[in-house]
Scaffold this active site. Structure first.
Site, short mmCIF file in Angstrom:
data_model
loop_
_atom_site.label_atom_id
_atom_site.label_comp_id
_atom_site.label_asym_id
_atom_site.label_seq_id
_atom_site.Cartn_x
_atom_site.Cartn_y
_atom_site.Cartn_z
CB VAL A 185 -7.49 60.38 -13.22
CG1 VAL A 185 -7.62 61.24 -11.98
CG2 VAL A 185 -6.87 61.20 -14.35
N GLY B 73 -11.91 56.26 -9.94
CA GLY B 73 -10.87 56.36 -10.97
C GLY B 73 -11.51 56.48 -12.33
CE LYS B 74 -15.28 57.06 -16.75
NZ LYS B 74 -16.54 56.52 -16.22
N GLY B 75 -10.18 56.17 -16.80
CA GLY B 75 -9.10 56.13 -17.78
C GLY B 75 -9.61 56.54 -19.13
#
Ligand code: NAD
Length: 407
Positions: free
Chosen positions: A50, A95-97
Site C-alpha cells: 500500500v 507505504g507498507k507491505g
C-alpha cells in the site's frame, strides 16, 4: 489512525477536499505469489503493498510476514508511516507491505522464494523514486538483500537505494541498528529539558529489551546518566532501585535470551512495571500496553513511546489530563525511518558516512522534529500526540495545495 487524524485536522480547520485526499490510500496492490514448497507442492501466498500517500516523496515503509496480515492493517500502517515521515521532516510518503504467511513454519529457501516472487509481482510499483521498502515484523537484513537483488535483476543494474535495512556490506547505513533507541534517548532527554527535570539521575523503567528497549536503556545510562531501575521482556522483569548495570544485563540477555533471573536485581512482574515510582517510562515492546485500567496507576512524569501504538486512546486522554507528558510514537520512534532515509541518501549519492556523521545528523533531525512538535503543542495548547499530527498533516496538506489538482 483516523481518530488521531480527525482530532488534529479539526484543530487545523483542514478544508474538506484535502481532508478527503489525506484519508484515502493512494494505491493498494494485492498480488498472489505461487511458490514451490520444499515438499514439492505449490502454495499461493497473498501479498499487499500500500502506498498511502506519496505527496512528499517516494513511499517508505516495511514489509511484514505474518499469518494475521490484512489489507486494512497494511493500509493503516502505511498511513502511520505517512505521518511519521512528515513529522520526521524527511522527503518520503508512507507505504507498507505484507504477505500472509507463517515464516516460523517455512524454510529459509521457501522464505527466499516467497520474497523474490512477491518483489517480482510488485516490481513496477517500487524503486528508489517510487517506493522504498524496509524490514518489519519477521523480515530482516537478509530478506532486504533478496529484495535488492530481485529488483536489480529486473531493472538490469544494481540498485541499492530500492530498499533500506540492508546489510552494511551492500549499502546499509552505519548507526541504523541503534537509530530508534538513540532517538528515544534524545526524546527523553529533550522532554526532561522542557519539563525542568534533571535527566542525570532521572529514574527510568523500560518495557521490552529488544532492539528499541535495550538500546534506549543503554544510551540513557551511558550518554546522559539516567538510572535505569526496571526492565521487563516476554518472560519476566528485573528491578533495582539503585540502577541496573545495563552492560552486564546486555551480556546476560545475550546468553539467556531474557532479563529474567539476572543477578543483582529483584524479580519484577510484568504488571508492576507501570506502577513503579519512576520519572520516565518507555514502552518498547508491543501495542496497547497502557490502557485505561493501568493508566491511573502510572506515576511517571514522562512516557516516551518507543513501540508503535503502546497507549490506547482513552488511556492517553487520561494521562494527558493528569499531567503526564507523552511523547507519541510517530515522533519518539521516528529516528528509525530517519536513518533509513540516510541510508537511501548514501546509496543514491554513492558515498558513505561514518557512524559519527550519521549520529550527528540524526541528533539534528530528531531535535528539529521534537521542537517542531513541542512548539505546536504549546501554540495550540494540545498534547504532544495531537501536535505531532498537526505538524505532519499541515506539511502534507501544504504541498498538496501547492501541487494542485491534476485532472
Ligand atoms: P524486538 O523484537 O527487538 O523487541 C521486542 C521486545 O519486547 C523483546 O525484548 C520482547 O521480549 C519484549 N516483549 C514481548 N512481549 C512482552 C511483554 N508482554 N512484556 C514485556 N516485554 C515484552 O522489537 P523492536 O524492534 O525493539 O520493536 C519494539 C517496538 O518498537 C515495536 O512496537 C516496533 O514496531 C517498534 N519500532 C521499532 C523500530 C525499530 O527500528 N526496531 C522502529 C520503530 C518502531
Amino acid at each position: 489512525m483516523l481518530q488521531e487524524f480527525d482530532g488534529a485536522a479539526r484543530i487545523l480547520n483542514l478544508e474538506p477536499g484535502i481532508w478527503k485526499i489525506l484519508t484515502h490510500p493512494k494505491r493498494q496492490i494485492t498480488v498472489s505469489c505461487p511458490i514451490q514448497m520444499d515438499n514439492g507442492e505449490i502454495e499461493v501466498f497473498t501479498g499487499y503493498r500500500v502506498q498511502y500517500n506519496i505527496t512528499l516523496g517516494p513511499a517508505k515503509g516495511g514489509i511484514r510476514y505474518h499469518p494475521g496480515v490484512t489489507l486494512d492493517e497494511v493500509t493503516a500502517l502505511a498511513a502511520w508511516m505517512t505521518w511519521k515521515c512528515a513529522v520526521a521532516h524527511i522527503p518520503f510518503g508512507g507505504g507498507k507491505g505484507g504477505v500472509i504467511c507463517d515464516p516460523t513454519k517455512m524454510s529459509r529457501r521457501e522464505i527466499e522464494a516467497l520474497t523474490r516472487r512477491y518483489i517480482a509481482e510488485i516490481v513496477d510499483a517500487i524503486g528508489p523514486e517510487k517506493d522504498v521498502p524496509a524490514p518489519d515484523v519477521n523480515t530482516d537484513a537478509q530478506i532486504m538483500a533478496w529484495v535488492m537483488d530481485t529488483y536489480s535483476m529486473h531493472v538490469g543494474h544494481t540498485s541499492t537505494a530500492v530498499v533500506t535495512g540492508k546489510p552494511i556490506e551492500m549499502g546499509g547505513s552505519l548507526g541504523r541498528r541503534e537509530a530508534t533507541g538513540r532517538g528515544v534517548m534524545i526524546a527523553a532527554r529533550e522532554s526532561a529539558k522542557h519539563l525542568g527535570l534533571n535527566i542525570k539521575g532521572a529514574t527510568v523503567a523500560v518495557q521490552g529489551f529488544g532492539n528499541v528497549g535495550s538500546i534506549s536503556a543503554e544510551l540513557l545510562a551511558s550518554q546522559v546518566g539516567a538510572t535505569i531501575v526496571a526492565v521487563t521482556d516476554w518472560k519476566g522483569g528485573v528491578y533495582n532501585p539503585k540502577g541496573l548495570d545495563i552492560p552486564k544485563l546486555l551480556d546476560y540477555v545475550k546468553q539467556h535470551k531474557t532479563v529474567d533471573g539476572f543477578a543483582g536485581a529483584e524479580p519484577l512482574a510484568h504488571t508492576d512495571l507501570f506502577t513503579l515510582d519512576v520519572d520516565i517510562l518507555i514502552p518498547a515492546a508491543l501495542e496497547n500496553q497502557i490502557t485505561i485500567d493501568n493508566a491511573p496507576k502510572i506515576k511517571a512524569k514522562v512516557i516516551v513511546e518507543g513501540a508503535n501504538g503502546p497507549t490506547t486512546p482513552d488511556a492517553h486522554k487520561y494521562l494527558h489530563e493528569h499531567g503526564v507528558f507523552v511523547v507519541p510514537d510517530i515522533l519518539a520512534n521516528s529516528s528509525g525511518v530517519t536513518t533509513s532515509y540516510f541510508e537511501w541518501v548514501q546509496d543514491r549519492y554513492g558515498y558513505f558516512w561514518t557512524e559519527k556523521e550519521v549520529n550527528e545528523r540524526l541528533e539534528a533531525k530528531m531535535c528539529e522534529a521534537f521542537n517542531a512538535v513541542l512548539q505546536t503543542s504549546l501554540k495550540y495548547r494540545v498534547d504532544m500526540r495531537t501536535a505531532a499530527y498537526i505538524v505532519a498533516i499541515s506539511r502534507v496538506a501544504t504541498v498538496t495545495r501547492m501541487r494542485g489538482m491534476y485532472a
